[in-house]
Design a protein around this motif. Structure first.
Motif, mmCIF file in Angstrom:
data_model
loop_
_atom_site.group_PDB
_atom_site.id
_atom_site.type_symbol
_atom_site.label_atom_id
_atom_site.label_comp_id
_atom_site.label_asym_id
_atom_site.label_seq_id
_atom_site.Cartn_x
_atom_site.Cartn_y
_atom_site.Cartn_z
ATOM 1 N N VAL A 105 10.700 58.693 73.044
ATOM 2 C CA VAL A 105 10.886 58.627 74.490
ATOM 3 C C VAL A 105 12.379 58.417 74.772
ATOM 4 O O VAL A 105 13.113 57.929 73.906
ATOM 5 N N PRO A 106 12.847 58.804 75.949
ATOM 6 C CA PRO A 106 14.267 58.584 76.269
ATOM 7 C C PRO A 106 14.643 57.115 76.136
ATOM 8 O O PRO A 106 13.857 56.227 76.486
ATOM 9 N N GLN A 139 15.128 52.852 83.495
ATOM 10 C CA GLN A 139 14.859 53.651 84.699
ATOM 11 C C GLN A 139 13.677 53.079 85.476
ATOM 12 O O GLN A 139 13.724 52.921 86.689
ATOM 13 N N LEU A 140 12.620 52.787 84.744
ATOM 14 C CA LEU A 140 11.415 52.290 85.410
ATOM 15 C C LEU A 140 11.662 50.945 86.073
ATOM 16 O O LEU A 140 11.247 50.701 87.199
ATOM 17 N N ARG A 141 12.348 50.085 85.364
ATOM 18 C CA ARG A 141 12.608 48.759 85.918
ATOM 19 C C ARG A 141 13.471 48.861 87.171
ATOM 20 O O ARG A 141 13.292 48.115 88.124
ATOM 21 N N LEU A 159 14.292 54.964 79.293
ATOM 22 C CA LEU A 159 13.055 55.041 80.080
ATOM 23 C C LEU A 159 12.713 53.693 80.726
ATOM 24 O O LEU A 159 12.422 53.614 81.924
ATOM 25 N N HIS A 160 12.729 52.650 79.929
ATOM 26 C CA HIS A 160 12.377 51.337 80.474
ATOM 27 C C HIS A 160 13.355 50.912 81.564
ATOM 28 O O HIS A 160 12.954 50.363 82.595
ATOM 29 N N VAL A 209 13.694 51.564 89.257
ATOM 30 C CA VAL A 209 12.924 52.167 90.344
ATOM 31 C C VAL A 209 11.916 51.183 90.923
ATOM 32 O O VAL A 209 11.656 51.166 92.128
#
Lengths: 189, 308
Positions: free
Chosen positions: B29-30, B36-38, B33-34, B40
């Motif tokens: 996974v990129p 980015q999610l956190r 990713l974590h 957003v």
């Protein structure tokens, strides 16, 4: 209806969900046909839905809920891609496992992922979902049944058909002598 | 044919199939990713020592309805008042408090800020420095705000029917891409298109207002959700009588028109407090049921710069 949780508790739950299920959602979206970039965007969409529905989702139901949202999001992405006349194939560089450096290995890894996406795309959607969860995400059959909300016997039958279809598709793609990388290039012209 | 599942791991006859499965399992996974999610989800701190409100869900009138159920009769009364006021204002068909923008024209000078509200208390603010007024021109087609000046929202549509809730994606228009809002005749409270600017508060006081381009048929209410009208359970600061947003009605016509609204032109439906542009939460386009069906194209959403 239960009273809303405290902001701190909600924050903790969301953080746990991101940590535990984020990679699962991203990979599932990839296997459901999205490019790496689209999968990242779509993963955010999926978790935004979870954030809104957090009061309605228990901890044990989180993964089934996320996958069901991911299915819808992936479907929308694919439809939008078709409408825009684009071909949903990865052409961006894909970073392989860092332990396997070198341009040859990168190209190999790239080609395998192209081939994989094409083979999965050839499966009927309901078979592909079962196949992705069991064979790619290595979920057990009962877990898969719970995630998809279908009986265990249905998982078994769909998986059996999906395995046969997947293997046949791989064989056809290879026997046709197609270089997947070249095929992608051609379709993008 | 038996449907029993073999517990043993599947071994494809063709090793090339196994090879592809291995590729699937090995794809990484990129790295971000974590993060980015956190970001957003508003799970990371937005400033030094910030006590960030944790949840930035997209505030919507349905939450008001839910709160009304919980609050019983009092909540119902509030909801009814809300609807009566909303529709009576719609039917009155007030003149639009917007006008076409003239090229090169700038919004009022900073001293007009006095017309806007007193400072709303916020746990933290994401501050726009005034350098990137474009909120979204939709040309990236990703349904997200341009990631500048701390903005990061996603365009979403909510209606009284949750099955129709969705992320909106820009569609091809005659001159590029735009946000296409096509609504059937709706019941209940109608629909709202919303994008978070940045939780918990977005400070747009360096700007004088908001502007966009639109065409189509229908009436909408451009509205700003201020931090203190968003319920606490949605990460805002409101406890009672929430979602009294600041907005203004606009009747969109078939010809493409530029609209601009200054902060002081935005009014609440029930309250009388002026907008505090340093405590914004989200930008929304609201559609009452009387405004549907509607078929609108929205483009080039931007903040209005202040005159130097």
């Amino acid at each position: 209806m239960a009273a809303p949780e405290s902001p701190e508790l909600r924050k903790a739950r969301l953080g746990d969900a991101v940590q535990e299920h984020g990679p699962f959602v991203w990979r599932a979206l990839r296997r459901l046909g999205l490019s790496r970039d689209d999968a990242s965007d779509a993963t955010q969409e999926v978790f935004l839905v979870l954030a809104r529905r957090l009061d309605d989702v228990t901890a044990t139901d989180t993964r089934p809920f996320l996958f069901s949202v991911a299915r819808r999001v992936a479907s929308t992405h694919r439809r939008d891609t078709r409408r825009r006349g684009e071909v949903c194939l990865d052409v961006e560089p894909v970073e392989p496992n860092a332990r396997e450096p070198g341009p040859h290995r990168i190209a190999e890894h790239h080609d395998r992922l192209h081939m994989l996406q094409r083979a999965l795309a050839a499966l009927p959607e309901e078979q592909r979902e079962v196949f992705v969860l069991v064979e790619c995400e290595e979920q057990t059959a009962p877990e898969t049944a719970r995630i998809l909300g279908i009986p265990l016997g249905t998982v078994a039958s769909r998986l059996r058909r999906a395995r046969a279809a997947f293997e046949l598709t791989v064989r056809i793609l290879h026997s046709a002598g197609r270089n997947v990388h070249g095929l992608a290039t051609k379709e993008h012209r | 044919m038996s449907s029993k599942l073999d517990d043993r791991p599947w071994q494809p006859e063709d090793p090339r199939a196994q090879d592809l499965l291995d590729a699937a399992r090995q794809e990484e996974v990129p790295d971000d990713l974590h993060d980015q999610l956190r970001r957003v989800l508003g799970l990371e701190d937005m400033g030094a020592g910030a006590a960030l409100e944790p949840l930035p869900p997209y505030a919507r009138p349905r939450r008001l309805a839910r709160a009304g159920v919980v609050a019983g009769a009092l909540g119902m009364a509030v909801a009814c008042t809300f609807l009566v006021l909303f529709f009576s204002r719609d039917e009155a068909g007030p003149p639009l408090t917007v006008r076409p923008t003239e090229e090169g024209e700038l919004a009022p000078a900073p001293q007009e800020k006095a017309a806007t509200g007193a400072a709303v208390s916020c746990p933290d603010r994401v501050r726009a420095d005034g350098s990137e007024p474009l909120i979204d021109d939709f040309e990236d087609r990703n349904g997200r705000l341009s990631l500048v000046e701390g903005r990061f929202g996603v365009w979403e549509l909510y209606t009284a029917d949750p099955s129709k809730d969705k992320v909106l994606r820009p569609a091809r228009a005659s001159d590029g891409h735009a946000l296409h809002v096509a609504l059937p005749a709706l019941k209940g409270w109608g629909a709202v298109v919303v994008a978070i600017l940045g939780p918990p508060c977005y400070d747009a006081s360096r700007y004088a207002g908001i502007a966009f381009r639109a065409r189509g048929t229908g009436t909408l209410r451009l509205a700003i959700q201020q931090y203190d009208v968003v319920p606490k359970h949605d990460g805002g600061g409101c406890e009672n009588d929430c979602y009294d947003t600041h907005g203004t009605l606009m009747r969109v016509t078939k010809g493409q028109t530029d609209y601009e609204v200054r902060w002081e032109q935005l009014e609440q439906r029930r309250g009388h407090a002026p907008l505090d542009p340093s405590a914004l939460r989200a930008v929304t386009f609201e559609f009452g049921p009387a405004d549907t069906p509607a078929d609108l194209w929205i483009d080039d959403l931007r903040f209005l710069p202040r005159a130097p």
